[in-house]
Design a protein around this motif. Structure first.
Motif, PDB file in Angstrom:
ATOM      1  N   ALA A  79      69.475  11.064 192.591  1.00  0.00           N
ATOM      2  CA  ALA A  79      68.704   9.818 192.652  1.00  0.00           C
ATOM      3  C   ALA A  79      69.313   8.847 193.657  1.00  0.00           C
ATOM      4  CB  ALA A  79      68.630   9.172 191.269  1.00  0.00           C
ATOM      5  N   LEU A  80      70.639   8.748 193.681  1.00  0.00           N
ATOM      6  CA  LEU A  80      71.295   7.851 194.630  1.00  0.00           C
ATOM      7  C   LEU A  80      71.091   8.313 196.076  1.00  0.00           C
ATOM      8  CD1 LEU A  80      74.597   7.089 192.706  1.00  0.00           C
ATOM      9  CD2 LEU A  80      72.707   5.509 193.158  1.00  0.00           C
ATOM     10  N   GLU A  81      71.043   9.609 196.303  1.00  0.00           N
ATOM     11  CA  GLU A  81      70.782  10.121 197.652  1.00  0.00           C
ATOM     12  C   GLU A  81      69.327   9.942 198.043  1.00  0.00           C
ATOM     13  OE1 GLU A  81      71.984  14.187 198.013  1.00  0.00           O
ATOM     14  OE2 GLU A  81      74.041  13.748 197.400  1.00  0.00           O
ATOM     15  N   TRP A  82      68.409   9.989 197.085  1.00  0.00           N
ATOM     16  CA  TRP A  82      66.977   9.973 197.363  1.00  0.00           C
ATOM     17  C   TRP A  82      66.443   8.583 197.680  1.00  0.00           C
ATOM     18  CZ3 TRP A  82      62.553   7.884 195.221  1.00  0.00           C
ATOM     19  CH2 TRP A  82      61.352   8.460 195.650  1.00  0.00           C
ATOM     20  N   ILE A  83      66.966   7.529 197.067  1.00  0.00           N
ATOM     21  CA  ILE A  83      66.374   6.197 197.181  1.00  0.00           C
ATOM     22  C   ILE A  83      66.459   5.645 198.596  1.00  0.00           C
ATOM     23  CG2 ILE A  83      66.735   5.592 194.764  1.00  0.00           C
ATOM     24  CD1 ILE A  83      69.110   3.857 195.686  1.00  0.00           C
ATOM     25  N   ARG A 114      65.942   6.792 186.158  1.00  0.00           N
ATOM     26  CA  ARG A 114      64.670   6.505 186.821  1.00  0.00           C
ATOM     27  C   ARG A 114      64.934   5.840 188.160  1.00  0.00           C
ATOM     28  NH1 ARG A 114      63.707   3.369 181.989  1.00  0.00           N
ATOM     29  NH2 ARG A 114      63.071   4.772 180.358  1.00  0.00           N
ATOM     30  N   VAL A 115      63.961   5.962 189.060  1.00  0.00           N
ATOM     31  CA  VAL A 115      64.010   5.221 190.312  1.00  0.00           C
ATOM     32  C   VAL A 115      62.880   4.208 190.293  1.00  0.00           C
ATOM     33  CG1 VAL A 115      65.209   6.900 191.738  1.00  0.00           C
ATOM     34  CG2 VAL A 115      62.776   7.122 191.432  1.00  0.00           C
ATOM     35  N   ARG A 116      63.121   3.052 190.884  1.00  0.00           N
ATOM     36  CA  ARG A 116      62.135   1.980 190.884  1.00  0.00           C
ATOM     37  C   ARG A 116      62.277   1.159 192.148  1.00  0.00           C
ATOM     38  NH1 ARG A 116      64.552  -3.148 187.719  1.00  0.00           N
ATOM     39  NH2 ARG A 116      63.855  -4.116 189.615  1.00  0.00           N
ATOM     40  N   LYS A 117      61.279   0.357 192.418  1.00  0.00           N
ATOM     41  CA  LYS A 117      61.319  -0.560 193.548  1.00  0.00           C
ATOM     42  C   LYS A 117      62.188  -1.759 193.179  1.00  0.00           C
ATOM     43  CE  LYS A 117      58.749   1.212 196.704  1.00  0.00           C
ATOM     44  NZ  LYS A 117      59.365   1.553 197.975  1.00  0.00           N
ATOM     45  N   ALA A 118      62.862  -2.349 194.152  1.00  0.00           N
ATOM     46  CA  ALA A 118      63.684  -3.529 193.888  1.00  0.00           C
ATOM     47  C   ALA A 118      62.802  -4.702 193.482  1.00  0.00           C
ATOM     48  CB  ALA A 118      64.518  -3.878 195.114  1.00  0.00           C
TER      49      ALA A 118
END
Length: 107
Positions: A78-82, A96-100
């Motif tokens: 996830a850290l590499e993908w964002i 989860r990933v989300r918009k800032a």
């Protein structure tokens, strides 16, 4: 775009556009990234949309297989993908990933 539970009907349609990160009945919220679009750029979508039922159920029964399994990411993935405008949200039960900026209008 909306808060609620992701529906199988909506995810089945979104699956044609890319890879999903959520499964049916997962809790989603506005600004959450639910999948990776096959093209560049962001695509606002509503994974909580439900199918409107007609008067004659079963009339339009196509061969539906439902959405395929969601792609689960580890913290490192996830850290590499964002991207620069995205964040990783870590809870005891999920990553989860989300918009800032959660609001679509403000982005």
């Amino acid at each position: 775009m909306e808060n609620g539970s992701a529906t199988s009907y909506s995810l089945e349609n979104l699956q044609q556009r890319g890879t999903l990160f959520v499964s049916p009945m997962d809790s989603v919220y506005a600004g959450m990234i639910v999948g990776e679009h096959s093209r560049s750029g962001d695509l606002a979508c509503n994974p909580t949309k439900t199918k409107k039922l007609g008067k004659l159920p079963g009339r339009d029964q196509r061969d539906r297989r439902g959405p395929q399994g969601a792609r689960e990411m580890t913290l490192d993935q996830a850290l590499e993908w964002i991207a620069a405008d995205e964040l990783v949200e870590v809870t005891p039960k999920s990553i989860r990933v989300r918009k800032a900026i959660l609001d679509t209008e403000e982005r």
